[in-house]
Design a protein around this motif. Structure first.
Motif, PDB file in Angstrom:
ATOM      1  N   GLY A  34      49.755  58.100   5.562  1.00  0.00           N
ATOM      2  CA  GLY A  34      48.961  58.771   4.534  1.00  0.00           C
ATOM      3  C   GLY A  34      49.141  58.058   3.212  1.00  0.00           C
ATOM      4  N   ASP A 110      43.977  63.603   4.547  1.00  0.00           N
ATOM      5  CA  ASP A 110      44.413  63.380   3.163  1.00  0.00           C
ATOM      6  C   ASP A 110      43.828  62.088   2.601  1.00  0.00           C
ATOM      7  N   THR A 114      41.304  61.865  -0.576  1.00  0.00           N
ATOM      8  CA  THR A 114      41.680  61.006  -1.710  1.00  0.00           C
ATOM      9  C   THR A 114      40.593  59.968  -1.959  1.00  0.00           C
TER      10      THR A 114
END
Length: 200
Positions: A34, A110, A114
């Motif tokens: 991530g 994630d 983002t």
């Protein structure tokens, strides 16, 4: 008489080779851990370059994520456009464009969220950010082309509708409330909203 293409110089080859190593390293580390858990130092180490060199290609981690995700987004959009050509129904064709983009964005939730945040709030002067914005424009153009198939939709209105559809897609992917939703859940939500926009 056309001139023959000039061979790529050693310096350009070295630059491209470093960019390829950076992209591969960032892609692997982001997918595994991530984006929030990876440092630029880790990416530089994996790409076997110094951090100073890394920042010549992307000045921060957000730009590195854009570099990685833009390639995946472009591939997903190409896949969606090809699928839309075979879909006779306008709504199905719009969803054919959207489906691979959503699936691509949700591979690592994630990272996908983002990426969307970087697109909206990043520096448009940065090349990877500019490229990301260009992909959103291409997505809207592809959707508008499909919408123009419906004779009831004014050609000028198709672009506006495509912009709204794009906004629906991005909000559905980015919304915190949808973090636990599957790709199919999100596509179903998007489809319901688009259906309301289209002529009946």
């Amino acid at each position: 008489m056309p001139t023959a293409p000039q061979p790529v110089g050693r310096r350009e080859r070295n630059k491209q080779e470093k960019l390829d190593r950076i992209t591969a390293a960032a892609s692997e580390l982001f997918a595994e851990h991530g984006v929030d858990e990876v440092t630029t130092q880790q990416i530089a180490d994996k790409a076997d370059i110094g951090t100073g060199t890394l920042f010549l290609y992307a000045k921060n981690k957000g730009e590195l994520l854009l570099l990685v995700q833009n390639t995946a987004y472009a591939d997903a959009l190409a896949e969606g456009r090809a699928a839309a050509e075979a879909a006779p129904d306008v709504l199905d064709a719009v969803m054919a464009i959207i489906a691979p983009v959503v699936a691509c964005n949700r591979k690592q939730i994630d990272n996908g969220r983002t990426y969307l945040r970087e697109m909206v709030f990043g520096d448009p002067a940065e090349p990877h950010h500019r490229e990301a914005l260009g992909l959103t424009v291409q997505t809207e153009q592809a959707i508008a082309e499909v919408l123009r198939r419906d004779q009831r939709i004014d050609p000028g209105a198709a672009a506006t509708l495509a912009h709204i559809v794009s906004a629906i897609m991005f909000i559905s992917m980015a919304a915190t409330i949808n973090i636990g939703h599957t790709v199919d859940d999100i596509l179903s939500e998007i489809r319901e909203q688009i259906q309301v926009l289209l002529p009946r």
